[in-house]
Every structure is written in C-alpha cells, then in structure tokens.
Design a protein around this motif. Sequence first.
Motif, PDB file in Angstrom:
ATOM      1  N   THR A 167       0.826  -1.209   0.000  1.00  0.00           N
ATOM      2  CA  THR A 167       0.000   0.000   0.000  1.00  0.00           C
ATOM      3  C   THR A 167       0.856   1.253   0.000  1.00  0.00           C
ATOM      4  O   THR A 167       0.921   1.966  -0.986  1.00  0.00           O
ATOM      5  CB  THR A 167      -0.926   0.001   1.220  1.00  0.00           C
ATOM      6  OG1 THR A 167      -0.179  -0.424   2.367  1.00  0.00           O
ATOM      7  CG2 THR A 167      -2.084  -0.951   1.005  1.00  0.00           C
ATOM      8  N   ASP A 168       1.512   1.528   1.111  1.00  0.00           N
ATOM      9  CA  ASP A 168       2.327   2.735   1.209  1.00  0.00           C
ATOM     10  C   ASP A 168       3.504   2.451   2.132  1.00  0.00           C
ATOM     11  O   ASP A 168       3.361   2.444   3.361  1.00  0.00           O
ATOM     12  CB  ASP A 168       1.471   3.885   1.761  1.00  0.00           C
ATOM     13  CG  ASP A 168       2.225   5.203   1.750  1.00  0.00           C
ATOM     14  OD1 ASP A 168       3.448   5.198   1.999  1.00  0.00           O
ATOM     15  OD2 ASP A 168       1.599   6.235   1.485  1.00  0.00           O
ATOM     16  N   ILE A 171       4.258   5.017   5.095  1.00  0.00           N
ATOM     17  CA  ILE A 171       3.446   4.981   6.307  1.00  0.00           C
ATOM     18  C   ILE A 171       3.703   3.709   7.084  1.00  0.00           C
ATOM     19  O   ILE A 171       3.719   3.721   8.321  1.00  0.00           O
ATOM     20  CB  ILE A 171       1.950   5.144   5.955  1.00  0.00           C
ATOM     21  CG1 ILE A 171       1.725   6.547   5.374  1.00  0.00           C
ATOM     22  CG2 ILE A 171       1.081   4.924   7.180  1.00  0.00           C
ATOM     23  CD1 ILE A 171       0.274   6.854   5.082  1.00  0.00           C
ATOM     24  N   LYS A 174       6.683   4.355   9.194  1.00  0.00           N
ATOM     25  CA  LYS A 174       6.359   5.212  10.347  1.00  0.00           C
ATOM     26  C   LYS A 174       5.576   4.436  11.399  1.00  0.00           C
ATOM     27  O   LYS A 174       5.756   4.639  12.601  1.00  0.00           O
ATOM     28  CB  LYS A 174       5.532   6.422   9.894  1.00  0.00           C
ATOM     29  CG  LYS A 174       6.230   7.327   8.874  1.00  0.00           C
ATOM     30  CD  LYS A 174       7.480   7.952   9.423  1.00  0.00           C
ATOM     31  CE  LYS A 174       8.052   8.989   8.459  1.00  0.00           C
ATOM     32  NZ  LYS A 174       9.404   9.442   8.864  1.00  0.00           N
ATOM     33  N   ALA A 175       4.692   3.558  10.942  1.00  0.00           N
ATOM     34  CA  ALA A 175       3.900   2.759  11.882  1.00  0.00           C
ATOM     35  C   ALA A 175       4.796   1.822  12.694  1.00  0.00           C
ATOM     36  O   ALA A 175       4.661   1.711  13.915  1.00  0.00           O
ATOM     37  CB  ALA A 175       2.846   1.965  11.123  1.00  0.00           C
ATOM     38  N   VAL A 176       5.728   1.180  11.999  1.00  0.00           N
ATOM     39  CA  VAL A 176       6.648   0.272  12.689  1.00  0.00           C
ATOM     40  C   VAL A 176       7.517   1.045  13.681  1.00  0.00           C
ATOM     41  O   VAL A 176       7.674   0.655  14.844  1.00  0.00           O
ATOM     42  CB  VAL A 176       7.536  -0.480  11.670  1.00  0.00           C
ATOM     43  CG1 VAL A 176       8.642  -1.236  12.382  1.00  0.00           C
ATOM     44  CG2 VAL A 176       6.694  -1.420  10.825  1.00  0.00           C
ATOM     45  N   GLY A 178       6.883   3.868  15.112  1.00  0.00           N
ATOM     46  CA  GLY A 178       6.064   4.336  16.219  1.00  0.00           C
ATOM     47  C   GLY A 178       5.836   3.259  17.261  1.00  0.00           C
ATOM     48  O   GLY A 178       5.915   3.509  18.459  1.00  0.00           O
ATOM     49  N   GLY A 213       1.505  -6.456  11.168  1.00  0.00           N
ATOM     50  CA  GLY A 213       0.946  -5.236  10.609  1.00  0.00           C
ATOM     51  C   GLY A 213       1.296  -4.999   9.150  1.00  0.00           C
ATOM     52  O   GLY A 213       0.568  -4.291   8.449  1.00  0.00           O
ATOM     53  N   VAL A 214       2.413  -5.581   8.715  1.00  0.00           N
ATOM     54  CA  VAL A 214       2.859  -5.326   7.345  1.00  0.00           C
ATOM     55  C   VAL A 214       2.713  -6.523   6.404  1.00  0.00           C
ATOM     56  O   VAL A 214       2.661  -6.326   5.189  1.00  0.00           O
ATOM     57  CB  VAL A 214       4.327  -4.842   7.292  1.00  0.00           C
ATOM     58  CG1 VAL A 214       4.505  -3.581   8.110  1.00  0.00           C
ATOM     59  CG2 VAL A 214       5.276  -5.928   7.760  1.00  0.00           C
TER      60      VAL A 214
ATOM     61  N   GLY B 178       1.227   3.474  20.347  1.00  0.00           N
ATOM     62  CA  GLY B 178       2.472   3.968  19.769  1.00  0.00           C
ATOM     63  C   GLY B 178       2.343   4.218  18.280  1.00  0.00           C
ATOM     64  O   GLY B 178       2.808   5.229  17.759  1.00  0.00           O
ATOM     65  N   THR B 179       1.697   3.289  17.597  1.00  0.00           N
ATOM     66  CA  THR B 179       1.474   3.442  16.162  1.00  0.00           C
ATOM     67  C   THR B 179       0.848   4.799  15.848  1.00  0.00           C
ATOM     68  O   THR B 179       1.269   5.489  14.917  1.00  0.00           O
ATOM     69  CB  THR B 179       0.519   2.326  15.668  1.00  0.00           C
ATOM     70  OG1 THR B 179       1.108   1.062  15.946  1.00  0.00           O
ATOM     71  CG2 THR B 179       0.261   2.462  14.179  1.00  0.00           C
ATOM     72  N   TRP B 182       2.838   8.265  17.741  1.00  0.00           N
ATOM     73  CA  TRP B 182       4.122   8.631  17.154  1.00  0.00           C
ATOM     74  C   TRP B 182       3.955   9.630  15.992  1.00  0.00           C
ATOM     75  O   TRP B 182       4.892  10.298  15.591  1.00  0.00           O
ATOM     76  CB  TRP B 182       4.867   7.383  16.670  1.00  0.00           C
ATOM     77  CG  TRP B 182       6.278   7.635  16.252  1.00  0.00           C
ATOM     78  CD1 TRP B 182       6.811   7.476  15.009  1.00  0.00           C
ATOM     79  CD2 TRP B 182       7.357   8.078  17.080  1.00  0.00           C
ATOM     80  NE1 TRP B 182       8.148   7.795  15.005  1.00  0.00           N
ATOM     81  CE2 TRP B 182       8.507   8.166  16.267  1.00  0.00           C
ATOM     82  CE3 TRP B 182       7.461   8.411  18.435  1.00  0.00           C
ATOM     83  CZ2 TRP B 182       9.750   8.588  16.764  1.00  0.00           C
ATOM     84  CZ3 TRP B 182       8.698   8.823  18.930  1.00  0.00           C
ATOM     85  CH2 TRP B 182       9.815   8.905  18.091  1.00  0.00           C
ATOM     86  N   LEU B 206      -2.999   3.356   8.980  1.00  0.00           N
ATOM     87  CA  LEU B 206      -2.571   3.063  10.349  1.00  0.00           C
ATOM     88  C   LEU B 206      -3.569   2.133  11.041  1.00  0.00           C
ATOM     89  O   LEU B 206      -3.177   1.237  11.806  1.00  0.00           O
ATOM     90  CB  LEU B 206      -2.415   4.362  11.150  1.00  0.00           C
ATOM     91  CG  LEU B 206      -1.251   5.261  10.727  1.00  0.00           C
ATOM     92  CD1 LEU B 206      -1.248   6.555  11.549  1.00  0.00           C
ATOM     93  CD2 LEU B 206       0.085   4.534  10.909  1.00  0.00           C
ATOM     94  N   PHE B 209      -2.941  -1.333   9.832  1.00  0.00           N
ATOM     95  CA  PHE B 209      -1.706  -1.830  10.466  1.00  0.00           C
ATOM     96  C   PHE B 209      -1.974  -2.312  11.889  1.00  0.00           C
ATOM     97  O   PHE B 209      -1.576  -3.408  12.281  1.00  0.00           O
ATOM     98  CB  PHE B 209      -0.654  -0.725  10.466  1.00  0.00           C
ATOM     99  CG  PHE B 209       0.634  -1.076  11.156  1.00  0.00           C
ATOM    100  CD1 PHE B 209       1.662  -1.705  10.469  1.00  0.00           C
ATOM    101  CD2 PHE B 209       0.830  -0.756  12.490  1.00  0.00           C
ATOM    102  CE1 PHE B 209       2.856  -2.014  11.099  1.00  0.00           C
ATOM    103  CE2 PHE B 209       2.018  -1.072  13.138  1.00  0.00           C
ATOM    104  CZ  PHE B 209       3.030  -1.705  12.443  1.00  0.00           C
ATOM    105  N   ARG B 212      -4.331  -5.474  12.045  1.00  0.00           N
ATOM    106  CA  ARG B 212      -3.607  -6.689  11.664  1.00  0.00           C
ATOM    107  C   ARG B 212      -2.617  -7.113  12.745  1.00  0.00           C
ATOM    108  O   ARG B 212      -2.316  -8.298  12.897  1.00  0.00           O
ATOM    109  CB  ARG B 212      -2.849  -6.460  10.356  1.00  0.00           C
ATOM    110  CG  ARG B 212      -3.760  -6.517   9.130  1.00  0.00           C
ATOM    111  CD  ARG B 212      -2.985  -6.181   7.860  1.00  0.00           C
ATOM    112  NE  ARG B 212      -3.818  -6.287   6.690  1.00  0.00           N
ATOM    113  CZ  ARG B 212      -3.728  -7.288   5.795  1.00  0.00           C
ATOM    114  NH1 ARG B 212      -2.831  -8.245   5.954  1.00  0.00           N
ATOM    115  NH2 ARG B 212      -4.521  -7.322   4.757  1.00  0.00           N
ATOM    116  N   GLY B 213      -2.091  -6.109  13.459  1.00  0.00           N
ATOM    117  CA  GLY B 213      -1.122  -6.419  14.509  1.00  0.00           C
ATOM    118  C   GLY B 213      -1.713  -7.217  15.658  1.00  0.00           C
ATOM    119  O   GLY B 213      -0.991  -7.920  16.371  1.00  0.00           O
TER     120      GLY B 213
END
Lengths: 216, 216
Positions: A167-168, A171, A174-176, A178, A213-214, B178-179, B182, B206, B209, B212-213
């Motif tokens: 997807t992107d 982002i 940044k999510a990881v 964070g 998440g990814v 945190g996701t 941040w 987000l 993400f 899914r986490g």
Amino acid sequence: MRQPIAQGRTQKLDSKRHASAQEILDAAATAFSERGYAATSIDDVADVLGCTKGRIYHYFRTKGDLFIGIHLQALEWALEAVGPTAERADLGPEEKLREMVHRHAMHLMNRASYMGPAQYQIEMNLASEGRNKDEQMARILKMRRQFEAYYATVVEEGIAAGAFRGTDANILVKAVLGTINWMHVWFRPGGPQDSTVERERTAAELAEFAVRGVVA
Amino acid sequence: MRQPIAQGRTQKLDSKRHASAQEILDAAATAFSERGYAATSIDDVADVLGCTKGRIYHYFRTKGDLFIGIHLQALEWALEAVGPTAERADLGPEEKLREMVHRHAMHLMNRASYMGPAQYQIEMNLASEGRNKDEQMARILKMRRQFEAYYATVVEEGIAAGAFRGTDANILVKAVLGTINWMHVWFRPGGPQDSTVERERTAAELAEFAVRGVVA
DNA sequence: GTCTATAAATAGATAGAC
DNA sequence: GTCTATCTATTTATAGAC
C-alpha cells in the motif's frame, strides 16, 4: 520545591580519580531523560554526578554539546543494534524485519536513558543553536536517515517480493517505528516487573505486532 | 539568533475587539508544539498572537495553566473522538478497533497543535509545579486513563472472543497507541502532501496496520 | 482589557583559586 | 582537574499607567 534527580544515583567514583566525558554524558542522559533537555540545568546534571558544574564545563563547552553527544552515542548504538541484521542476505523480509524490531526494542530498553532524549527531536533545534554545531547536526541527521533507511529497505523488499502489503511503504515504516519508539513514554527501566526475561518477551511481542501489521 | 514562531500566524483579530482565552490557548498550543513547553517563553506565545504578555497574564495566572489548559482540551477532544465508537455495542472487536484508531489518528492530525504538546508527558511534571495544580493534574490523569481504558477494553474483548491474539493485552495496547501517537513526530499539518483525502488515507493505513497487529 | 516597566529568580557560561 | 564566585542574559510574574 523541585524534586531532585540524583536520588541514589550519584556515581561512585572511588575506583577512578577523575571524571570522564563518558560518565558526564551518562549523567546528562539520566537527567535529560527525566526532565527533558530544556528543563534540565547544568546544575541538575552536576547533582546527578555529585559534583559542581565546573567539572562539566571542563569536558563540554556548552549544554548543547551534551545533547548532541547523547544523540550521537544513542544513534551509533542503534545503528550497531539493527544494521548488521538489516544487511543480512540470508533472511527473508519477514524474518529480517522481526529481528530488526526485536533488536531495536531491546536497544531502547537497555539504553533507555540515552534513547529517551534522542526521541525528543523538537529539542534538537535548541541544542543546535550557537556557533558551528551545524556539522554535528548534519551527522546526527545522516545517522537518523540511515537508521530509517534500514527499515525502508526491508519494507520495500518485502513489498516487491509480495510478502508485505503493497500500500504505502512510507506509512508502514512510520507505523513500525512508532510501535517501537513510543516505548520511551511507557517503559521505565527498573520498574516493578522489569527483568531480562521480561524485556525479551516485550521485544518479541512488539516484533510480532509489527510484522503482522505489514505482512500481506 | 532565534527563529521566530509567529511567521504569518499572527491572529487576525479584526472581527473581535478582545482576545479570548481560547485564542490564547490556540497560540500557546502552536508555540509549544514547535518548541516544546519548557523552551517556549510567554513572550513567544505573545509573539504568535501579535501582542504582549500582559494580555496572556490577564487570562492565565501561570505558564503551567496554559499547558494544563491545552492538555485538558486535547484530551476532551480525544475522548469525544474515540469514546462514542468505543461504546458502540453493534461492532465486533475488529471493526471497533479499526474505527477507533481511524478516528484517533484523524483527531491527532486535525488538532496537531494541541495533541503534540499533550504527548510530552515528561513536561507535565514541570507544568504541575506550584500551588494547587494537583486537582487539575488529577483530572488530566483520569482522562488519560479513561482514554487508554477504551483501548484496553476493546483489546480484552477481542481476546476473550478469540478474535485477537491472546498474548499480552497490555503490550498490545501500548503497541497500538504507539502506532498512532508517534504521528506527532512525523506528521506536519500543512506539509507538501497534506490534504483531507491524504489524512483519511493515512488514518485508514494506520488502522489497518494496528488491526492486523492484534488479530488472531 | 491591554500595554509598558520592572521586580525577582534562574540558568548558561566564564574566571580564577586551589 | 575540580571547585567557588560571579557575570550576563533570559524569563516568570507583577504593578500600575492608559
């Protein structure tokens, strides 16, 4: 009345006759991680060390130099913690990312006093004020970019290989980040349940969260 | 020489004869979000408003009151943004969490100047120094706990229902927070690619993400 | 309600004694 | 190499004019 930082943390210097730059940096990291850079005075740092500020100014010309020194050290360690894994060719994207996050999280817990201040990126602007700090600021930014690039690369590889959601990448990175970096807010070294085993479990948990998440 | 904060952000007060507490809070939020609380002077805030500090002290007795006011406002809005979704009975854990994260992220982007300072939890200790701030500090902490409880509840419900991984609800909550939180480090309102559509896309990304986490 | 002027305290940095 | 004393600038907060 202000709460002292030092409480029982005054360095025992019996084994050494003189302070070293490293000991001063440790004390500054402790103080900054508790109060933040701007709110910490040089006298506060001296209190942690159990000395007066004359000693500190003998090793560091300005307060900003302390902050920069902590940042450089924190990033150097962070690159050491994650870089070798990022450059391994024998791991697939999923396993590589998992190990990177795990090591990153462990580093953040094991060096919390250095990594905490290094998260307050707003305060970098303050520390960089004054004459010819530009060079070291550039070094810090370069290291930070390198660190993020490790994550960007593995995420992009994963997307290209079809292992990660395409997807992107930006982002996702940044999510990881964070997920891990936010630890500096809630993780307290020496807390009631803190232990080596517990840290490993926390790191593994966050790694699992980030990987899930990814993945596609 | 120090960079000014105001640059083109001076409030146009033509339509009103007098400043309001809200306008001052807005200006303080802008200033704090750029420099951090400790490094921002009351004169800095006055510069953003295009006035002198006499006006500010007419509405707020201390600098700490400004910080507390921003926190209260930010948390009030945050609870409004996420609370109604958290209390819906018609959503399953997965869809509920997705919408909570989405709304939370949108709130963080739409109120970035208020939410940024509210993340610097270390500086709360500074703002709370002085006489009888304890009561408002307690209110802030209560609201923060309430906010986290929304996430804790949905995660625990999800685990109980078998929808989420049943490893450690506590860490999963911190990972999710945190996701999102941040973002205050990397999201810049009014940046080159910022737009309503882009914010929705970021929030959705987000949320995906985070969901899914945690899903089993 | 907003401004100017100023009081009082604090903090970064330096000089010089030891 | 470390300390004490001090200079200077900044900053929170207040007093009082307008």
